[in-house]
Design a protein around this motif. Structure first.
Motif, PDB file in Angstrom:
ATOM      1  N   SER A 199       0.730  -1.142   0.301  1.00 33.03           N
ATOM      2  CA  SER A 199      -0.443  -0.211  -0.049  1.00 33.03           C
ATOM      3  C   SER A 199       1.190   1.426  -0.155  1.00 33.03           C
ATOM      4  CB  SER A 199      -1.215   0.135   1.100  1.00 33.03           C
ATOM      5  OG  SER A 199      -0.483   0.163   2.315  1.00 33.03           O
ATOM      6  N   THR A 200       2.082   1.339   0.107  1.00 32.08           N
ATOM      7  CA  THR A 200       2.862   2.603  -0.024  1.00 32.08           C
ATOM      8  C   THR A 200       3.703   3.080  -1.303  1.00 32.08           C
ATOM      9  OG1 THR A 200       4.846   0.867   0.959  1.00 32.08           O
ATOM     10  CG2 THR A 200       3.199   2.633   2.718  1.00 32.08           C
ATOM     11  N   THR A 201       3.362   1.961  -2.580  1.00 33.89           N
ATOM     12  CA  THR A 201       3.493   1.674  -3.626  1.00 33.89           C
ATOM     13  C   THR A 201       2.562   2.998  -4.167  1.00 33.89           C
ATOM     14  OG1 THR A 201       5.028  -0.211  -3.854  1.00 33.89           O
ATOM     15  CG2 THR A 201       4.192   0.911  -5.548  1.00 33.89           C
ATOM     16  N   GLY A 202       3.243   3.813  -5.015  1.00 34.05           N
ATOM     17  CA  GLY A 202       2.304   4.663  -5.693  1.00 34.05           C
ATOM     18  C   GLY A 202       2.047   4.124  -7.278  1.00 34.05           C
ATOM     19  N   GLU A 203       1.633   4.991  -7.977  1.00 36.67           N
ATOM     20  CA  GLU A 203       1.678   5.040  -9.399  1.00 36.67           C
ATOM     21  C   GLU A 203       1.142   6.590 -10.601  1.00 36.67           C
ATOM     22  OE1 GLU A 203      -0.022   1.692 -13.211  1.00 36.67           O
ATOM     23  OE2 GLU A 203      -0.794   1.828 -10.778  1.00 36.67           O
ATOM     24  N   ILE A 204       1.823   6.487 -11.221  1.00 38.63           N
ATOM     25  CA  ILE A 204       1.379   7.413 -12.167  1.00 38.63           C
ATOM     26  C   ILE A 204       0.830   7.037 -13.172  1.00 38.63           C
ATOM     27  CG2 ILE A 204       2.365   9.113 -13.814  1.00 38.63           C
ATOM     28  CD1 ILE A 204       4.744  10.064 -11.501  1.00 38.63           C
ATOM     29  N   TRP A 205      -0.368   6.907 -13.219  1.00 37.67           N
ATOM     30  CA  TRP A 205      -1.172   6.430 -14.034  1.00 37.67           C
ATOM     31  C   TRP A 205      -1.381   6.973 -15.730  1.00 37.67           C
ATOM     32  CZ3 TRP A 205      -6.644   5.146 -12.064  1.00 37.67           C
ATOM     33  CH2 TRP A 205      -6.558   4.203 -10.425  1.00 37.67           C
ATOM     34  N   ALA A 206      -0.922   8.078 -15.110  1.00 32.67           N
ATOM     35  CA  ALA A 206      -1.466   8.653 -16.492  1.00 32.67           C
ATOM     36  C   ALA A 206      -0.682   9.599 -16.589  1.00 32.67           C
ATOM     37  CB  ALA A 206      -2.613   9.055 -17.747  1.00 32.67           C
ATOM     38  N   MET A 207       0.133  11.087 -17.626  1.00 37.85           N
ATOM     39  CA  MET A 207       1.103  11.744 -17.543  1.00 37.85           C
ATOM     40  C   MET A 207       1.434  12.558 -19.236  1.00 37.85           C
ATOM     41  SD  MET A 207       4.082  12.681 -15.910  1.00 37.85           S
ATOM     42  CE  MET A 207       5.093  13.720 -16.599  1.00 37.85           C
ATOM     43  N   TYR A 208       1.403  13.003 -19.631  1.00 39.72           N
ATOM     44  CA  TYR A 208       1.148  13.850 -20.777  1.00 39.72           C
ATOM     45  C   TYR A 208       1.360  15.425 -20.948  1.00 39.72           C
ATOM     46  CZ  TYR A 208      -0.526   9.200 -22.671  1.00 39.72           C
ATOM     47  OH  TYR A 208      -0.606   7.957 -22.730  1.00 39.72           O
ATOM     48  N   ALA A 209       1.698  15.754 -21.909  1.00 39.28           N
ATOM     49  CA  ALA A 209       2.219  17.271 -21.856  1.00 39.28           C
ATOM     50  C   ALA A 209       1.649  17.738 -23.109  1.00 39.28           C
ATOM     51  CB  ALA A 209       3.495  17.777 -21.629  1.00 39.28           C
ATOM     52  N   ALA A 210       1.106  18.764 -23.921  1.00 41.33           N
ATOM     53  CA  ALA A 210       0.853  19.042 -25.319  1.00 41.33           C
ATOM     54  C   ALA A 210       2.278  18.825 -25.951  1.00 41.33           C
ATOM     55  CB  ALA A 210       0.110  20.119 -24.595  1.00 41.33           C
ATOM     56  N   PRO A 211       2.186  17.813 -27.397  1.00 42.48           N
ATOM     57  CA  PRO A 211       3.041  18.290 -28.053  1.00 42.48           C
ATOM     58  C   PRO A 211       3.758  19.820 -27.766  1.00 42.48           C
ATOM     59  CG  PRO A 211       1.635  16.628 -28.836  1.00 42.48           C
ATOM     60  CD  PRO A 211       0.646  17.736 -28.080  1.00 42.48           C
ATOM     61  N   ALA A 212       3.274  20.916 -28.062  1.00 37.98           N
ATOM     62  CA  ALA A 212       3.275  22.703 -28.402  1.00 37.98           C
ATOM     63  C   ALA A 212       4.848  22.672 -27.131  1.00 37.98           C
ATOM     64  CB  ALA A 212       2.722  23.262 -28.660  1.00 37.98           C
ATOM     65  N   HIS A 213       4.430  22.058 -25.642  1.00 37.67           N
ATOM     66  CA  HIS A 213       5.304  22.376 -24.903  1.00 37.67           C
ATOM     67  C   HIS A 213       5.935  21.399 -24.118  1.00 37.67           C
ATOM     68  CE1 HIS A 213       2.408  25.740 -24.196  1.00 37.67           C
ATOM     69  NE2 HIS A 213       1.618  25.260 -24.107  1.00 37.67           N
ATOM     70  N   TRP A 214       6.480  20.686 -25.097  1.00 40.36           N
ATOM     71  CA  TRP A 214       7.768  19.158 -24.880  1.00 40.36           C
ATOM     72  C   TRP A 214       8.969  19.850 -24.872  1.00 40.36           C
ATOM     73  CZ3 TRP A 214       5.884  14.525 -28.999  1.00 40.36           C
ATOM     74  CH2 TRP A 214       5.390  14.546 -28.215  1.00 40.36           C
ATOM     75  N   ASP A 215       9.941  19.753 -23.683  1.00 40.55           N
ATOM     76  CA  ASP A 215      10.666  20.220 -23.348  1.00 40.55           C
ATOM     77  C   ASP A 215      10.906  21.902 -23.162  1.00 40.55           C
ATOM     78  OD1 ASP A 215      12.372  18.051 -24.213  1.00 40.55           O
ATOM     79  OD2 ASP A 215      11.753  18.632 -26.532  1.00 40.55           O
ATOM     80  N   LYS A 216       9.801  21.655 -22.125  1.00 47.69           N
ATOM     81  CA  LYS A 216      10.012  22.905 -21.471  1.00 47.69           C
ATOM     82  C   LYS A 216       9.359  23.215 -19.731  1.00 47.69           C
ATOM     83  CE  LYS A 216       7.783  25.477 -25.714  1.00 47.69           C
ATOM     84  NZ  LYS A 216       6.528  25.804 -26.569  1.00 47.69           N
ATOM     85  N   GLY A 217       9.507  21.659 -19.531  1.00 54.53           N
ATOM     86  CA  GLY A 217      10.082  21.469 -18.174  1.00 54.53           C
ATOM     87  C   GLY A 217       8.629  21.727 -17.182  1.00 54.53           C
ATOM     88  N   VAL A 218       7.294  21.176 -18.018  1.00 57.54           N
ATOM     89  CA  VAL A 218       6.099  20.433 -17.683  1.00 57.54           C
ATOM     90  C   VAL A 218       5.883  19.012 -17.256  1.00 57.54           C
ATOM     91  CG1 VAL A 218       3.471  20.011 -18.382  1.00 57.54           C
ATOM     92  CG2 VAL A 218       4.791  22.083 -19.373  1.00 57.54           C
TER      93      VAL A 218
END
Length: 172
Positions: free
Chosen positions: A86-105
């Motif tokens: 129960s102490t294990t978390g999960e990132i279920w989904a994570m997306y950034a808009a392609p226009a904002h890739w490589d900008k720290g999002v």
């Protein structure tokens, strides 16, 4: 210094979240997903899913924004994998808009998710990603995630077998 802010998602964010997920998946997966799967991604279906997730707080959903423009999102909660503590978390989904890739999002989102999981008592976080998604693998490696040995699983995407692998990192 980045001006990117991260806040809990509201129902009003569901459409932007869905649009980001579809656009990002279509761009990130174009080299290994079948065209039928890419073309079949539906903003309306994703919007319905994210509205329910936001409403039920499962998973917890945060958005990254700048001047109230949603740039990306993360959904996280306890791990869905059988047999994990129960102490294990999960990132279920994570997306950034392609226009904002490589900008720290992505960095802002992963840090906020990790903080949220720590507040919930998690000491470890995992996520699943496609083995073919070199951009995501590189990002998560820089963020401190490592591949778990023997964690590869096969998934079917419109009749094409693909492999996903689980990544993990400590939160303490």
């Amino acid at each position: 210094m980045s001006s990117i802010q991260v806040r809990p998602a509201t129902l009003r964010d569901a459409k932007a979240i869905a649009q980001i997920q579809v656009a990002s998946a279509q761009d990130a997966y174009k080299d290994f997903w079948p065209d039928a799967a890419l073309n079949g991604l539906s903003v309306a279906q994703r919007q319905a899913y994210w509205r329910e997730a936001i409403n039920m707080c499962e998973p917890q959903v945060l958005v990254a924004h700048l001047d109230n423009e949603v740039m990306g999102f993360v959904g996280f909660d306890r791990s869905r994998d059988k047999g994990t503590p129960s102490t294990t978390g999960e990132i279920w989904a994570m997306y950034a808009a392609p226009a904002h890739w490589d900008k720290g999002v992505g960095q802002a989102l992963v840090e906020a998710a990790q903080e949220g999981l720590q507040e919930e008592g998690c000491t470890r976080v995992t996520l699943w990603t496609y083995k073919n998604n070199t951009r995501a693998l590189r990002f998560f490696e820089i963020a401190g995630f490592r591949a778990e040995a023997d964690s590869v699983k096969a998934v079917d995407v419109e009749g094409k077998p693909l492999e996903q692998m689980r990544l993990h990192r400590s939160l303490i």
